[in-house]
Write a protein that holds these residues in place. Structure first.
Motif, PDB file in Angstrom:
ATOM      1  N   GLU A   1       1.595  65.477 100.455  1.00 26.08           N
ATOM      2  CA  GLU A   1       0.486  66.236  99.862  1.00 26.08           C
ATOM      3  C   GLU A   1       1.000  66.961  98.628  1.00 26.08           C
ATOM      4  O   GLU A   1       1.624  68.014  98.737  1.00 26.08           O
TER       5      GLU A   1
ATOM      6  N   HIS B   1       3.738  69.339 101.199  1.00 26.25           N
ATOM      7  CA  HIS B   1       3.831  69.065 102.644  1.00 26.25           C
ATOM      8  C   HIS B   1       4.124  67.585 102.853  1.00 26.25           C
ATOM      9  O   HIS B   1       3.503  66.735 102.225  1.00 26.25           O
TER      10      HIS B   1
ATOM     11  N   ARG C   1       4.318  71.780 111.359  1.00 28.16           N
ATOM     12  CA  ARG C   1       3.053  71.852 112.106  1.00 28.16           C
ATOM     13  C   ARG C   1       2.773  70.516 112.772  1.00 28.16           C
ATOM     14  O   ARG C   1       2.894  69.457 112.147  1.00 28.16           O
TER      15      ARG C   1
ATOM     16  N   GLU D   1       3.989  67.489 110.384  1.00 31.08           N
ATOM     17  CA  GLU D   1       3.982  67.874 108.976  1.00 31.08           C
ATOM     18  C   GLU D   1       5.118  68.857 108.709  1.00 31.08           C
ATOM     19  O   GLU D   1       5.165  69.925 109.331  1.00 31.08           O
TER      20      GLU D   1
ATOM     21  N   ARG E   1       6.145  71.483 106.366  1.00 30.43           N
ATOM     22  CA  ARG E   1       5.412  72.269 105.368  1.00 30.43           C
ATOM     23  C   ARG E   1       6.336  72.943 104.358  1.00 30.43           C
ATOM     24  O   ARG E   1       5.878  73.642 103.446  1.00 30.43           O
TER      25      ARG E   1
HETATM   26 MN    MN Z   1      -0.728  70.072 104.730  1.00 29.75          MN
END
Ligand code: MN
Ligand code: ADP
Ligand code: MN
Ligand code: MN
Length: 355
Positions: free
Chosen positions: A129, A249, A316, A330, A332
Motif C-alpha cells: 500500500e 504497509h 495487523r 500486514e 504496518r
Molecule cells: Mn494498510
C-alpha cells in the motif's frame, strides 16, 4: 489538439517496426528514479531479449568520475502508457562493468533470496500500500492546502469526496488506469486521512515481481505528476503535528499461510518478525522515526506488537484471516520511502529462511 500533442501521440507502429524502450533505474539516493530511452529494431516480449545498456553513474551519485560507467541489466518490462503502441518501460538494476551489483542495487540480493528453493516453494505474495503526498510545486506545501496555513483538522478527508476534501483526484485516476494499461497489478486507490495524501495498492504479486511492479508504479506516478506540475513526495511525515504520516504497509502471505490451518504459520512468522524488529526497522525507510510515534494509526518504533484488526500495532492480522484460520497479515512498519526490494525480501528471509 495542439501540434505538440499530435506529435507526441504519433503512432509509430503504422510507419516503422522500431520501438522506444524507456530504461528505468533507481538512482544514488536510493529513492530517486532515473530513466533514458533508446530505439530498438522491433517489439519485444521479455526482458531477456533486451540489450544491456549503460549510463554515467557520476551524474547520479553512483560512480566516481574517472570510472563512471554503470551497466543496466533489463529485468522486467511493462507497456508504456505514455508512448503506447509497442513501446515499453524497462525496469533495470545496476552493475559495475565487472558484473558486480553496485551498492544501491537492492534488487540483486532480493532476487537471490526469492530464488532460494525454500522461498520459491512458498510462493510469497505481497500487497503493498503505497501512500504518497502531492505538493504544490512552487512552495512544496500539500496540494489544496492554503498558502501559509492549514486546512481544517483531519476527519472528513479519508476516502472523502468534494471540492473541500479531495485534492488531486485526476492525477490519482490517471495513474490508476496507466498502471493497469502497463500491466501492473494495481489493486486499488483511496484518498488518505491527511488531505493531499493518497494511496495506491500493488498486489498480490509474487516474490521479486512485487518490487519491480511497485518501482514501475512509482515511476509512472512521477511522470504523471511531472505533467500535472505537481511534486510527488514519499516523505514518511511530510507535515509535522497532528497530520498522518505516509507508510507503505506490506501485506504478506506464504503458500502455507494461505492453506487450511495457515493461521498457525502466520503466528510463527509474526513471532520471528518480532525477534528481528530492530533490523527490520533499520531497513524500512529513512525518517521513519518521525512517523512511527505510536500516534496517527502507528505503533511506536521502539517496540514490536501485533493484533487482530488493530491499526496501532506493528503487525495487523485481518478479521477475515482470524475467522478463516488462514490468509495473510500486514506489516504496518515500512515507510512510504522504503525500497520494496529490501522490505519484501527481508520479510521472506526472516519468516522462511530464519530458523
Ligand atoms: Mn494498510
Ligand atoms: P488496508 O485495509 O490495510 O487499507 P488495502 O486494501 O489497502 O488494505 O491493501 C491490501 C493489499 O493486500 C492489497 O494490495 C491486496 O491485493 C493484498 N492482499 C490480499 N490478499 C493477500 C494475500 N493473501 N497475501 C498478500 N497480500 C494480499
Ligand atoms: Mn490501504
Ligand atoms: Mn492507507
Amino acid at each position: 489538439m495542439s501540434i505538440l500533442s499530435e506529435l507526441v501521440n504519433l503512432k509509430l507502429e503504422d510507419h516503422t517496426d522500431s520501438i522506444i524502450a524507456e530504461y528505468i533505474w533507481v538512482g544514488g539516493s536510493g529513492i530517486d528514479i532515473r530513466s533514458k530511452a533508446r530505439t530498438l529494431p522491433g517489439p519485444v516480449k521479455s526482458p531477456q531479449e533486451l540489450p544491456k545498456w549503460n549510463y554515467d553513474g557520476s551524474s547520479t551519485g553512483q560512480a566516481p568520475g574517472q570510472d563512471s560507467e554503470v551497466i543496466l541489466y533489463p529485468q522486467a518490462i511493462f507497456r508504456d502508457p505514455f508512448r503506447r503502441g509497442n513501446n515499453i518501460l524497462v525496469i533495470c538494476d545496476c552493475y559495475t562493468p565487472a558484473g558486480v551489483p553496485i551498492p544501491t542495487n537492492k534488487r540483486a540480493n532480493a532476487a537471490k533470496i526469492f530464488s532460494h528453493p525454500d522461498v520459491a516453494k512458498e510462493v510469497p505474495w505481497f500487497g503493498i500500500e503505497q501512500e504518497y503526498t502531492l505538493l504544490q510545486k512552487e512552495v512544496k506545501w500539500p496540494l489544496g492546502w492554503p498558502l501559509n496555513g492549514y486546512p481544517g483538522p483531519q476527519g472528513p478527508y479519508y476516502c472523502g469526496t468534494g471540492a473541500d476534501k479531495a485534492w488531486g483526484r485526476d492525477i490519482v485516476n490517471a495513474h490508476y488506469k496507466a498502471c493497469l494499461y502497463a500491466g501492473i497489478q494495481i489493486s486499488g486507490i483511496n484518498g488518505e486521512v491527511m488531505p493531499g495524501q493518497w494511496e495506491f495498492q500493488v498486489g498480490p504479486a509474487v516474490g521479486i515481481s512485487a518490487g519491480d511492479q511497485l518501482w514501475a508504479a512509482r515511476y509512472i506516478l512521477e511522470r504523471i505528476t511531472e505533467i500535472a506540475g505537481v511534486v510527488l513526495s514519499l516523505d514518511p511525515k511530510p507535515i509535522e503535528g497532528d497530520w498522518n504520516g505516509a507508510g507503505c504497509h506490506t501485506n504478506y502471505s506464504t503458500k502455507t499461510m494461505r492453506e487450511e490451518g495457515g493461521y498457525e504459520e502466520i503466528k510463527i512468522a509474526i513471532e520471528k518478525l518480532g525477534k528481528r524488529h530492530l533490523e527490520h526497522i533499520a531497513a524500512y525507510g529513512e525518517g521513519n522515526e518521525r512517523r512511527l510515534t505510536g500516534k496517527h494509526e502507528t505503533a511506536s518504533i521502539n517496540s514490536f506488537s501485533w493484533g487482530v484488526a488493530n491499526r496501532g500495532c506493528s503487525v495487523r492480522v485481518g478479521r477475515d484471516t482470524e475467522a478463516d484460520g488462514k490468509g495473510y497479515f500486514e506489516d504496518r512498519r515500512p515507510a512510504s520511502n522504503m525500497d520494496p526490494y529490501i522490505v519484501t525480501s527481508m520479510i521472506a528471509e526472516t519468516t522462511i529462511l530464519m530458523k
